[in-house]
Design a protein around this motif. Sequence first.
Motif, PDB file in Angstrom:
ATOM      1  N   ALA A   1       0.718  -1.183  -0.004  1.00  0.00           N
ATOM      2  CA  ALA A   1       0.041   0.154   0.244  1.00  0.00           C
ATOM      3  C   ALA A   1       0.764   1.238  -0.004  1.00  0.00           C
ATOM      4  CB  ALA A   1      -0.854   0.068   1.319  1.00  0.00           C
ATOM      5  N   ALA A   2       1.966   1.249   0.957  1.00  0.00           N
ATOM      6  CA  ALA A   2       2.758   2.433   0.995  1.00  0.00           C
ATOM      7  C   ALA A   2       3.621   2.597  -0.293  1.00  0.00           C
ATOM      8  CB  ALA A   2       3.648   2.266   1.957  1.00  0.00           C
ATOM      9  N   LEU A   3       3.879   1.549  -0.977  1.00  0.00           N
ATOM     10  CA  LEU A   3       4.650   1.610  -2.290  1.00  0.00           C
ATOM     11  C   LEU A   3       3.686   2.505  -3.472  1.00  0.00           C
ATOM     12  CD1 LEU A   3       7.001   1.276  -4.093  1.00  0.00           C
ATOM     13  CD2 LEU A   3       6.293  -1.244  -4.778  1.00  0.00           C
ATOM     14  N   ALA A   4       2.531   2.082  -3.385  1.00  0.00           N
ATOM     15  CA  ALA A   4       1.411   2.958  -4.548  1.00  0.00           C
ATOM     16  C   ALA A   4       1.311   3.923  -4.035  1.00  0.00           C
ATOM     17  CB  ALA A   4       0.158   1.929  -4.330  1.00  0.00           C
ATOM     18  N   MET A   5       1.081   4.435  -2.962  1.00  0.00           N
ATOM     19  CA  MET A   5       0.851   5.918  -2.235  1.00  0.00           C
ATOM     20  C   MET A   5       2.406   6.737  -2.927  1.00  0.00           C
ATOM     21  SD  MET A   5      -0.976   5.578   1.272  1.00  0.00           S
ATOM     22  CE  MET A   5      -0.915   3.752   1.864  1.00  0.00           C
ATOM     23  N   ARG A   6       3.344   6.205  -2.519  1.00  0.00           N
ATOM     24  CA  ARG A   6       4.787   6.744  -2.809  1.00  0.00           C
ATOM     25  C   ARG A   6       4.632   7.017  -4.351  1.00  0.00           C
ATOM     26  NH1 ARG A   6       7.338   3.411   1.393  1.00  0.00           N
ATOM     27  NH2 ARG A   6       7.590   5.037   3.239  1.00  0.00           N
ATOM     28  N   ASP A   7       4.600   6.008  -5.242  1.00  0.00           N
ATOM     29  CA  ASP A   7       4.424   6.218  -6.478  1.00  0.00           C
ATOM     30  C   ASP A   7       3.485   7.314  -7.207  1.00  0.00           C
ATOM     31  OD1 ASP A   7       6.638   4.293  -6.737  1.00  0.00           O
ATOM     32  OD2 ASP A   7       5.520   2.709  -7.802  1.00  0.00           O
ATOM     33  N   ALA A   8       2.195   7.164  -6.469  1.00  0.00           N
ATOM     34  CA  ALA A   8       1.332   8.250  -6.993  1.00  0.00           C
ATOM     35  C   ALA A   8       1.773   9.554  -6.643  1.00  0.00           C
ATOM     36  CB  ALA A   8       0.211   7.962  -6.156  1.00  0.00           C
ATOM     37  N   LEU A   9       2.419   9.814  -5.373  1.00  0.00           N
ATOM     38  CA  LEU A   9       3.079  11.118  -5.268  1.00  0.00           C
ATOM     39  C   LEU A   9       4.311  11.271  -6.291  1.00  0.00           C
ATOM     40  CD1 LEU A   9       3.240  11.002  -1.413  1.00  0.00           C
ATOM     41  CD2 LEU A   9       1.876  12.341  -2.667  1.00  0.00           C
ATOM     42  N   ALA A  10       5.086  10.289  -6.378  1.00  0.00           N
ATOM     43  CA  ALA A  10       5.996  10.762  -7.433  1.00  0.00           C
ATOM     44  C   ALA A  10       5.594  10.940  -8.999  1.00  0.00           C
ATOM     45  CB  ALA A  10       7.066   9.634  -7.616  1.00  0.00           C
ATOM     46  N   ARG A  11       4.707  10.366  -9.277  1.00  0.00           N
ATOM     47  CA  ARG A  11       3.962  10.859 -10.738  1.00  0.00           C
ATOM     48  C   ARG A  11       3.346  11.999 -10.507  1.00  0.00           C
ATOM     49  NH1 ARG A  11       3.229   4.973 -10.715  1.00  0.00           N
ATOM     50  NH2 ARG A  11       4.492   4.145 -12.436  1.00  0.00           N
ATOM     51  N   ALA A  12       3.028  12.376  -9.490  1.00  0.00           N
ATOM     52  CA  ALA A  12       2.283  13.660  -9.366  1.00  0.00           C
ATOM     53  C   ALA A  12       3.297  14.957  -9.099  1.00  0.00           C
ATOM     54  CB  ALA A  12       1.046  13.892  -8.302  1.00  0.00           C
ATOM     55  N   GLY A  13       4.616  14.538  -8.896  1.00  0.00           N
ATOM     56  CA  GLY A  13       5.604  15.365  -8.538  1.00  0.00           C
ATOM     57  C   GLY A  13       5.260  16.187  -7.261  1.00  0.00           C
ATOM     58  N   LEU A  14       4.749  15.635  -6.307  1.00  0.00           N
ATOM     59  CA  LEU A  14       4.296  16.194  -5.098  1.00  0.00           C
ATOM     60  C   LEU A  14       5.093  15.808  -3.772  1.00  0.00           C
ATOM     61  CD1 LEU A  14       0.654  16.435  -5.817  1.00  0.00           C
ATOM     62  CD2 LEU A  14       2.155  18.338  -5.597  1.00  0.00           C
ATOM     63  N   PRO A  15       5.337  16.412  -3.052  1.00  0.00           N
ATOM     64  CA  PRO A  15       5.679  15.807  -1.493  1.00  0.00           C
ATOM     65  C   PRO A  15       4.587  15.180  -0.792  1.00  0.00           C
ATOM     66  CG  PRO A  15       5.813  18.155  -1.326  1.00  0.00           C
ATOM     67  CD  PRO A  15       5.259  17.721  -2.711  1.00  0.00           C
ATOM     68  N   ALA A  16       4.790  14.248   0.063  1.00  0.00           N
ATOM     69  CA  ALA A  16       3.474  13.960   1.047  1.00  0.00           C
ATOM     70  C   ALA A  16       3.057  14.710   1.768  1.00  0.00           C
ATOM     71  CB  ALA A  16       4.087  12.805   1.726  1.00  0.00           C
ATOM     72  N   ALA A  17       3.664  15.976   2.003  1.00  0.00           N
ATOM     73  CA  ALA A  17       2.955  17.131   2.884  1.00  0.00           C
ATOM     74  C   ALA A  17       1.957  17.884   2.131  1.00  0.00           C
ATOM     75  CB  ALA A  17       3.954  18.021   3.403  1.00  0.00           C
TER      76      ALA A  17
END
Length: 406
Positions: free
Chosen positions: A273-289
Amino acid sequence: MPATIAPLELAAWTATTALGHGRGAQLAALREGRSGLAQTPIADAVLGDCGLQTWVGAVAGLDTPLDGAWAEWDCRNNRLAALALAQDGFAAAVAGARARLGAARIGVFIGTSTSGVLSTELAYRARDRDANRLPDSFRHRTTHNPQAAAEFVRLQLGLDSVALAICTACSSSAKVFAAASRAIAAGVCDAAVVGGVDSLCLTTLYGFNALQLVSSEICRPADAQRRGISIGEGAGFALLMPARAPGALALLGYGESSDAYHMSTPDPQGRGAALAMRDALARAGLPAAAVDYVNLHGTATPANDASEDQGVCAVFGARDEGGPPCSSTKGYTGHTLGAAGIVEAVYACLAVEHGFVPPSLNTRTLDPALRAHYALEAQSRPLRIAASNSFGFGGNNACLIFGRAA
């Protein structure tokens, strides 16, 4: 790390669930904290005597058969798809895009898990037991077949491009966003209709019950005494195209993973689950914050909620670490299975559009072992970015990031 993607505008979007038909009905129920779940006598009218003490989320208005040219497609699943396509001006928006781009340049990507399996259940009840033969009226290709859901939507909208059904259990109609994004980037199509549809049937009710995942009480996500899921049905669709103007509501990123921990149990540490969330953020070019709200998969099973909590805290931080508010909307609609991804994508977009966080419904006492920032009351606040999680059997995980295009 995956590369960033070009934002895809939601030029039109809609959902139909037990809460009602169209976005307005969904928004009103979310704001009012009103559930569409009811005890199984309502399912008995749809399915016959289901024999289970549970709660379901049934959609009203599906009693009229498809007729005329659509008669061969008649089943509860396709009736639900047709009903949802008629909401919020969605079909008209697609017709406008078709006129501009051409019917061959708009792809169709539809998620489902059981498609029209109810039609097969009904056919077996009506079979000729002496000859062991199903009724001549039964049409597997246009009803039960998972591809039927995608083909029916394509034909309803008058499109003539790729039509793909994705069946990864409860992440199916989240993964369609990823498939469409790749197809548009590759030049396969210029725009895409994405969505999902799944309808009530005994196969899912008894199947999940056999796995000891169905609650006899209304589902209570993240509750200390949660006992499992309530099953619902629903459909939703979005028209995706390259963002044309700043400020348009858009898909900003997607992430997918396959952790394959177990066929029906998530990785207890939430690593997939965490990997999917991190990859989504990376493709969006966004930090988790940057994420202001997380719509959880939040099924109300002990294992799923605990696993997702681990993943969310690992990526976004726990509540005492400033993590964003998060909630499950399964208490409103039930778990709509193959349609869960699109339904909850719509809810994430409603949250951004209207600046509010819907609370987890039916949660009485928050499980003290869960550390994420669970919203138990509605919150009004500006939301720029929302994430939506969808996790399926076998570790088929997906996360979508929505917000305003820059």
